[in-house]
Scaffold this motif. Structure first.
Motif, short mmCIF file in Angstrom:
data_model
loop_
_atom_site.label_atom_id
_atom_site.label_comp_id
_atom_site.label_asym_id
_atom_site.label_seq_id
_atom_site.Cartn_x
_atom_site.Cartn_y
_atom_site.Cartn_z
N LEU A 1 0.84 -1.20 0.00
CA LEU A 1 0.00 0.00 0.00
C LEU A 1 0.87 1.25 0.00
N THR B 1 -7.61 6.46 5.51
CA THR B 1 -7.91 5.22 4.80
C THR B 1 -8.56 4.23 5.75
N LEU C 1 -9.50 0.36 6.52
CA LEU C 1 -9.11 -1.01 6.21
C LEU C 1 -10.26 -1.91 6.67
N ARG D 1 -10.75 6.80 1.41
CA ARG D 1 -10.28 5.64 0.65
C ARG D 1 -10.62 4.39 1.45
N VAL E 1 -9.87 0.24 1.64
CA VAL E 1 -9.11 -0.93 1.20
C VAL E 1 -9.71 -2.16 1.87
N ARG E 2 -10.12 -3.13 1.08
CA ARG E 2 -10.74 -4.34 1.61
C ARG E 2 -9.75 -5.51 1.56
N ILE F 1 -5.25 -7.84 -0.64
CA ILE F 1 -6.12 -6.72 -0.98
C ILE F 1 -7.06 -7.14 -2.10
N THR G 1 -10.08 -5.15 -2.91
CA THR G 1 -10.48 -3.91 -3.59
C THR G 1 -9.79 -2.74 -2.92
N ASP G 2 -9.63 -1.66 -3.68
CA ASP G 2 -9.01 -0.43 -3.19
C ASP G 2 -9.70 0.71 -3.93
N GLU G 3 -10.59 1.45 -3.24
CA GLU G 3 -11.41 2.42 -3.94
C GLU G 3 -11.84 3.55 -3.02
#
Length: 269
Positions: free
Chosen positions: A23, A31, A33, A202, A204-205, A211, A213-215
């Motif tokens: 990341l 962000t 998580l 943001r 982050v899953r 990871i 998804t990151d959106e």
């Protein structure tokens, strides 16, 4: 800029495998998580804090190397510029609110301690010990204590999980206000969609240590502004403040502009 690239063996619900997370977090960002229980979210925080050591990896904060397994660099937690807020607050039970915050403060920083006490709304509780405080008040003390070192990275591990809805909404507002005014880069672990939507720019899953998804959350418009809709608005005559409940959070403000707003109005933050 905060860069993390780590590999660490872990036992997940579907068996043993490596947690692999890479990341880059912009300075001043918040962000979230997210992901199912046991996906490695708290492990990532602990790796950043230096509480666990990966099999291999590198962590760089603003060109300062905190961890580089190839170069055998591994700064101790005390030497990393972090603030860490745990779900259980981990306050010293024998210390007052002021003493808990002052204990973590740099030397000769009484003004900074007082600023945080006021910013977190703890003025009337400064001489109380943690046992006399509500869950939300204890979390505000923990947040002030984490920020008093002016950390480059603030780690929040499920800080709202044990709170009821009103306390959670109030703490969200405190977190957001302090994040914006202090400019700290923040990494929030949460299972609750409301926390994420109200705070994060943001998301982050993590799933099974990877990871997925990151959106950006859907409440951000194309200009990067947070979109909120007013669902309730009242004026407290005694305190002379507006109480504004939005889709995701609750605000308190003395700004008279809220007198011109109505339920259903959209605004940007």
């Amino acid at each position: 800029m905060i860069e993390i690239d780590v590999v660490m063996p872990r036992l997940f619900t579907e068996g043993a495998r490596d947690l692999q997370v890479k990341l880059a977090l912009e300075s001043g960002s918040l962000t979230a998580l997210v992901g199912p229980s046991g996906s490695g979210k708290t492990t990532v925080l602990r790796l950043l804090a230096g509480l666990e050591i990966p099999r291999q990896g590198r962590i760089v904060i603003d060109d300062s190397v905190w961890l580089d397994t190839y170069q055998r660099i591994n700064l101790s937690p005390q030497k990393r510029s972090i603030g860490y807020v745990f779900q259980d607050t981990a306050l010293f039970p024998n210390m007052t609110v002021r003493e808990n915050i002052t204990y973590a403060a740099p030397q000769n920083e009484p003004t900074l301690v007082q600023q945080l006490i006021e910013a977190t709304g703890l003025e009337t509780f400064v001489n109380q010990k943690p046992i006399r405080l509500s869950g939300g008040q204890r979390q505000r003390v923990a947040l002030a204590r984490a920020l008093v070192r002016r950390p480059k990275l603030l780690l929040l591990d499920e800080p709202f999980a044990a709170l009821d809805a009103p306390a959670s909404q109030m703490l969200r507002q405190v977190v957001r206000d302090l994040h914006q005014s202090w400019g700290t880069t923040t990494l929030l672990v949460s299972h609750h969609e409301g926390d994420v939507q109200a705070l994060a720019d943001r998301v982050v899953r993590l799933v099974q240590g990877r990871i997925e998804t990151d959106e950006q959350p859907s409440v951000m418009d194309q200009a990067g502004r947070r979109v909120e809709r007013i669902v309730r608005i009242d004026y407290d005559e005694q305190r002379r403040i507006w109480l504004v409940e939005t889709t995701f959070t609750t605000l308190q403000s003395s700004n008279p502009i809220w007198g011109k707003r109505s339920v259903g109005d959209v605004f940007y933050t």
